[in-house]
Scaffold this motif. Sequence first.
Motif, PDB file in Angstrom:
ATOM      1  N   TYR A  30     -53.816  21.919 104.061  1.00 52.30           N
ATOM      2  CA  TYR A  30     -52.720  20.940 103.920  1.00 52.30           C
ATOM      3  C   TYR A  30     -51.440  21.634 103.448  1.00 52.30           C
ATOM      4  O   TYR A  30     -50.356  21.067 103.520  1.00 52.30           O
ATOM      5  N   GLU A  66     -51.511  28.332  92.363  1.00 52.77           N
ATOM      6  CA  GLU A  66     -51.727  26.889  92.556  1.00 52.77           C
ATOM      7  C   GLU A  66     -52.041  26.194  91.227  1.00 52.77           C
ATOM      8  O   GLU A  66     -51.359  26.400  90.258  1.00 52.77           O
ATOM      9  N   SER A  67     -53.137  25.423  91.197  1.00 56.42           N
ATOM     10  CA  SER A  67     -53.344  24.548  90.034  1.00 56.42           C
ATOM     11  C   SER A  67     -53.740  25.263  88.752  1.00 56.42           C
ATOM     12  O   SER A  67     -53.782  24.631  87.698  1.00 56.42           O
ATOM     13  N   TYR A 193     -42.727  21.730  89.656  1.00 55.66           N
ATOM     14  CA  TYR A 193     -44.199  21.811  89.710  1.00 55.66           C
ATOM     15  C   TYR A 193     -44.626  22.595  90.959  1.00 55.66           C
ATOM     16  O   TYR A 193     -45.521  23.445  90.921  1.00 55.66           O
TER      17      TYR A 193
END
Length: 310
Positions: A30, A66-67, A193
């Motif tokens: 995605y 990323e996270s 973010y």
Amino acid sequence: MQQDPQVIRQAIGQALQESLSLQGGKNADYIPFLAQVPSHLSAVAVVTAEGAVYQAGDSSYPFAIESISKVSTLALALEEAGPAAIKEKIGADPTGLPFNSVIALELHSGKPLSPLVNAGAMSAVSLLKANDAEQRWQRILHLQQQMAGSALALSEEVNQSEQSTNFHNRGIAWLLYSAGYMYCDPMEACEVYTRQCSVLINTTQLATFAATLAARGMNPLTRQQVLRKDNVPCILAEMTMEGMYGASGDWAYSVGLPAKSGVGGGVIAVVPGVMGIAAFSPPLDNEGNSVRAQAMVASVASQLGYSLYR
Ligand code: GLN
């Protein structure tokens, strides 16, 4: 606590070897950039609280954090607002739902519940005191670097790929705003973010990042105290509850260490007082956690006999 270097070397070597035969999972697609990272890459690293470094496989390959970036941004928000305010303004509970779930928000009057899901991470970004997006971003990058013990940089390519496709996160940012859980301009929080997720890091730097949590906020390589010691238990608790998203409960049950994953393929785990463990491999399972990285971290923890619940 001092560990036998030979035992750690053997454990990470075996973890890497075992992971190479694991075929499951699929790169995140995605975010277009992540779909084309070579799927065969695999790495594991350990950094101890005393500063010893062990690495195996493609451990110097830079990939998108990323996270896992949500952990250091949570640390900043905790320093600024304190644990009680973080619990009230973001939350300290598992969602039991995917990391970008809108249903999770709907079920709790718009409250994100955890700073480690996308909604709560954007709330955490918005809580930081800053005059503009650039200052907000620089504060976040600075702490990522302090925890990794190295200079890190935004990948323009990853950032561009994410900023041009992050419509779902923008939707979440507006939902937070309407429910009163967004503390700056929602599009600024979402944009910053997204940048924080687009930083490149390698597995050894990631193990240092985890080791900083293991060493109660002191980076064991630079010997700098980069986090407030008192906040580390709150960070580890949030990681236990939501660090592996919908798999957090299973992970606590089977591995028993606070951990965090990212859709770039990274996973970190913390053995408090002892070591940080990190692994990387791009293919993800249905929860968005790397198949091989989870297996490598779990294998190292089990071979060395570390679990909080043992
Ligand atoms: N940048 C990604 C997103 O916002 C991070 C998600 C993740 O690593 N789980 O969807």
